[in-house]
Design an enzyme around this catalytic site. Sequence first.
Site, short mmCIF file in Angstrom:
data_model
loop_
_atom_site.label_atom_id
_atom_site.label_comp_id
_atom_site.label_asym_id
_atom_site.label_seq_id
_atom_site.Cartn_x
_atom_site.Cartn_y
_atom_site.Cartn_z
N TRP A 103 -71.34 -45.14 112.65
CA TRP A 103 -71.44 -43.71 112.92
C TRP A 103 -71.95 -43.52 114.35
O TRP A 103 -73.09 -43.84 114.68
CB TRP A 103 -72.38 -43.05 111.92
N ASP A 142 -72.56 -29.79 108.87
CA ASP A 142 -73.28 -29.83 107.61
C ASP A 142 -74.00 -28.52 107.30
O ASP A 142 -74.93 -28.49 106.51
CB ASP A 142 -74.27 -30.99 107.58
N ASP A 175 -66.46 -33.74 105.96
CA ASP A 175 -66.81 -32.39 105.47
C ASP A 175 -66.40 -31.24 106.38
O ASP A 175 -66.57 -30.08 106.01
CB ASP A 175 -68.33 -32.27 105.20
N TRP A 180 -65.02 -31.51 94.33
CA TRP A 180 -65.38 -30.20 94.90
C TRP A 180 -64.43 -29.09 94.46
O TRP A 180 -64.82 -27.93 94.36
CB TRP A 180 -65.37 -30.29 96.43
N ASP A 189 -79.39 -40.59 102.08
CA ASP A 189 -78.64 -39.34 102.19
C ASP A 189 -79.50 -38.22 102.75
O ASP A 189 -78.98 -37.19 103.20
CB ASP A 189 -78.13 -38.91 100.81
#
Length: 338
Positions: A89, A124, A162, A208, A313
């Site tokens: 990342w 986010d 996301d 979702w 997380d």
Amino acid sequence: MYGSRGAGARACVAVAGAVLLFTGCSSSGGDGDPEESAGKVSQQPKSKDPYWVNPDGNAAEQVTTYEKDGKDDDAELIRKIAEQPVGEWLTPENAEKEARGFTEAAAKADRDALLVVYNIPHRDCGQFSGGGAADGNEYRAFIDKVAKGIGDRGATVILEPDAVLHMVDGCTPEEFHEERYDLLKGAIEKFKSLKNTKVYLDAGNAGWGKPDQIFEPLQWAGVDQADGFSVNVSNFYTTADSKKYGQELSAKVGNKPFVIDTSRNGNGPYTKGDPKENWCNPPGRALGETPTTKTGDDLIDAYLWVKRPGESDGTCKGGPKAGEWWPEYALKLAKASG
């Protein structure tokens, strides 16, 4: 949080404790001829998995620590994580340097780097992994730096976990949608201009909602120009459910292939406790299928460990902040995987 709707398990930027390889590393250059690295881990056979194993990642360092402490059983458990390729990342402040370092190290091992780009403005929705670029111009500059760092070396980019989903589920205010679509399209175009880079636009997860709700937004974001899309990033839905979701979605976006994050989905999603937080450091989870491009399905390009198993997380259920290495949780994942 949107965990109750399945959008949870926020993708976390892994910053703390990361050892970045800017000048390469010792590793295997081909199938069946692994060379022991400083972290005592080796590359997977290239024919099975072409992605680079970072011999100095958090898990590899934890193996060394446990061995020095005489905790051989724990070391062997964490080795289950350390010897698999995981997503790197990229951090915004060092994006070019990291992208260059990871791809150079991967190239030296005759492998491709697996990179995650996660810096979209209003990221986010301000939750555990909130942040991102200050505005569109800063984001475009960030993408340019990542692309410059990759150059002509082999890389696969997972683009903005996301980011599309949060426009569909209402988490990201509508006033930011038009710019976000433009930024995602621009990022795909930039990465596809590179000689040896693949890019997969993130498309949410099986829990979702339905593919009917997201396929048009994915098209608006440029999925037709991407190599495909990613599902289940940082989440826990089973590979079977993720496969079904991906197949249904693929049929609506020109039969694009996809990749599945199987890093922590061995026991499926957590269904107890507060449903709004069952995405965040849930207990009783397990490692999923090990990374491979041999999926047995023409639509599934790879099973990947995009989320790095053992990294938090967020600050829930006793965890450290998002992206920090949490050895106790890593051990539980490894133990539960059998």
